[in-house]
Design an enzyme around this catalytic site. Sequence first.
Site, mmCIF file in Angstrom:
data_model
loop_
_atom_site.group_PDB
_atom_site.id
_atom_site.type_symbol
_atom_site.label_atom_id
_atom_site.label_comp_id
_atom_site.label_asym_id
_atom_site.label_seq_id
_atom_site.Cartn_x
_atom_site.Cartn_y
_atom_site.Cartn_z
ATOM 1 N N THR A 23 0.822 -1.217 0.000
ATOM 2 C CA THR A 23 0.000 0.000 0.000
ATOM 3 C C THR A 23 0.859 1.272 0.000
ATOM 4 O O THR A 23 2.070 1.207 0.177
ATOM 5 C CB THR A 23 -0.951 0.026 1.219
ATOM 6 O OG1 THR A 23 -1.687 -1.170 1.247
ATOM 7 C CG2 THR A 23 -1.927 1.175 1.200
ATOM 8 N N SER A 68 -11.038 -2.454 6.179
ATOM 9 C CA SER A 68 -9.686 -1.960 5.919
ATOM 10 C C SER A 68 -9.068 -1.441 7.208
ATOM 11 O O SER A 68 -9.757 -1.208 8.204
ATOM 12 C CB SER A 68 -9.748 -0.832 4.891
ATOM 13 O OG SER A 68 -8.496 -0.184 4.790
HETATM 14 N N1 GLU Z 1 -5.620 -4.115 2.414
HETATM 15 C C1 GLU Z 1 -5.110 -3.239 3.418
HETATM 16 C C2 GLU Z 1 -6.187 -2.511 4.141
HETATM 17 O O1 GLU Z 1 -7.099 -2.065 3.526
HETATM 18 C C3 GLU Z 1 -4.243 -2.231 2.806
HETATM 19 C C4 GLU Z 1 -3.118 -2.901 2.211
HETATM 20 C C5 GLU Z 1 -2.118 -3.124 3.232
HETATM 21 O O2 GLU Z 1 -1.433 -2.166 3.562
HETATM 22 O O3 GLU Z 1 -2.048 -4.247 3.700
HETATM 23 O O4 GLU Z 1 -6.132 -2.351 5.311
#
Ligand code: GLU
Length: 619
Positions: free
Chosen positions: A434, A497
């Site tokens: 991310t 998230s």
């Molecule tokens: N999928 C993660 C979330 O929405 C973000 C990606 C990550 O940093 O793992 O929390």
Amino acid sequence: MRIKGHRGALAPLALILVTGLVAPPAHATPQVAPQTTPQISPQGGKVPVAEGYGGAVATVDLDASRAALKILKQGGNAIDAAVAAAATLGVTEPYSAGLAGGGFLVYYDARRKGVFTIDGRETAPRAMTSTAFEGIPFAEAVTSGLSAGVPGSVAQWDLALRRFGTLPLRKALQPAIEVAERGFVVDQTFHDQTADNADRFKDFTSTSRLYLPGGAPPAVGSVFRNHDLAATYRELGRRGPSWLYDGALGAEVVATVKRPPVTPGAARVVRPGLMELSDLRAYRALERPPTHVTVKGLDVYGMAPPSSGGSTVGEALGILSATGETEKAPLHAYLEASRLAFADRNAFVGDPAYVGVPLDELLSEGFAKERACLIGPAAMPNPAAPGSPDGTYAPCPAASPTGVPDGSDDLRDKGVQAVQGQGAQEEKPEGPETTHLAVTDKWGNVVAYNITIEQTGGNGIVVPGRGFLLNNQLTDFTFGPAPGDPNLPAPGKRPRSSMAPTIVLKDGRPLLAVGSPGGATIITTVLQILVNRFDLGMSLPDALAAPRASQRNAAATQAEPAFIDRYGPALTSLGHAFTPTPEIGAATGLEFLGRGRVQAVAEPARRGGGSALVVSPTP
Ligand code: GLU
């Protein structure tokens, strides 16, 4: 620290006593003296801190920061610049961001004097049920069509530009098109991320063609061009979002999800996905009210569910305000508040269109005080049970001679009975995936924006000939079986998230914006930066650079080696345990220093360091 829930009034600034657990930072006061910082290193590379006027940006990447700066200099606003930077990150950080991903954007609008958010989270296809991931090994789910959520980023860019921006999508994509065509210099991070993914990238014809040219990751120092993505962005600008959500590009995404282009002879099990064009047609980016808590006279705004970012950061700040341990042992209190807030996050937060999230109560002063009763001078037993954010809160029982309040077991039991066992879920692996960017413009608008395709490299599958990877965001759902879990998959649902783009106002004006990547560690990284900045008095650059620890209601706290070296012995003596991890997060932020001066801040070292730029170093 004292805090009021989001319906409460401002509270006085508390005196913060730094104990032996936390050495006073080298630069305990924020930098406010005007200074001219070089924006490009002598080697032509990125620098992590810049101060100046007329607009500023911080991202992980020089090309993306330059894209935002270009838009700002052309007269675009912070939203225009944020979209330009995000699209450019889709070129230069394609394993973290891209048009087939999603994200959360928090925005302070200077004219309206308010904070707004746009949810661009991916959704589950309508054919997805609560048992979709049951029994599937996590790693197998990651690299599959099944994990690909309906992309949110394009709809989010479109909504953000139409609602708050000044440019059409076509123009906001232009800097990214130029970078994709001209190419960017491969750095160590891009090389390493490609190499780490090479095993699965080689199993897809489209991905190996793009990212393993000649069968190997592009060499450090070589120029990487993505003509396919340039053409895709150009076409998207010309045809608009409906090309993806109701058109030929959407049909190609669906075909890739349902029939991934597996390399002939590859041994990998690749599960097909469930996405249909009708799922793309049904997709909407959503404007939502932000989360809001008031702490130390500061108004902290974040992202509401389906992200747990705003609720968990906000709840933890409330707990920190309510426990006396914050003043005595700030890092111990930080770990304990985070543990409790994660127990509640796991039990109560999911997509609010599908589960009742008690958001007001999670952020209320009463609940924070009740949870804070569980924090004593030593680490509490693990795991912490979730609390009862039910509007009825007991005062803290009197302290026992051990310092732990008598009756705190009763409070724990209340939580256990309320949501049996849900605080102790198994953690999924968290990596450095991310990205986050922060932008401000000459009008004083501010954007904090997290974008992601979930795992570094998403699901590993490039849409053939289009130059972008698909996300694996649906692996953020709880796999189950987990009856009653708020984050089980469902048709059209958004997975919970942890993304926590955050904007802090003081006296109604922007003071700070911050955010980070890192899965569930995003929440602790943002929280720790706020603690560093506002409780420990560090400057924002120091607050970002300081070593990190992440307690997410687990027996051991994940921590960077420097954190363990510095604070481990004292915290271990209080009952904390640590698991070393090389790096946590890769934050970016802004601080408004007064009289139009702004400080843009990125990481000095993590993930290869970031890039901060300002429109003008002088007023
Ligand atoms: N999928 C993660 C979330 O929405 C973000 C990606 C990550 O940093 O793992 O929390």
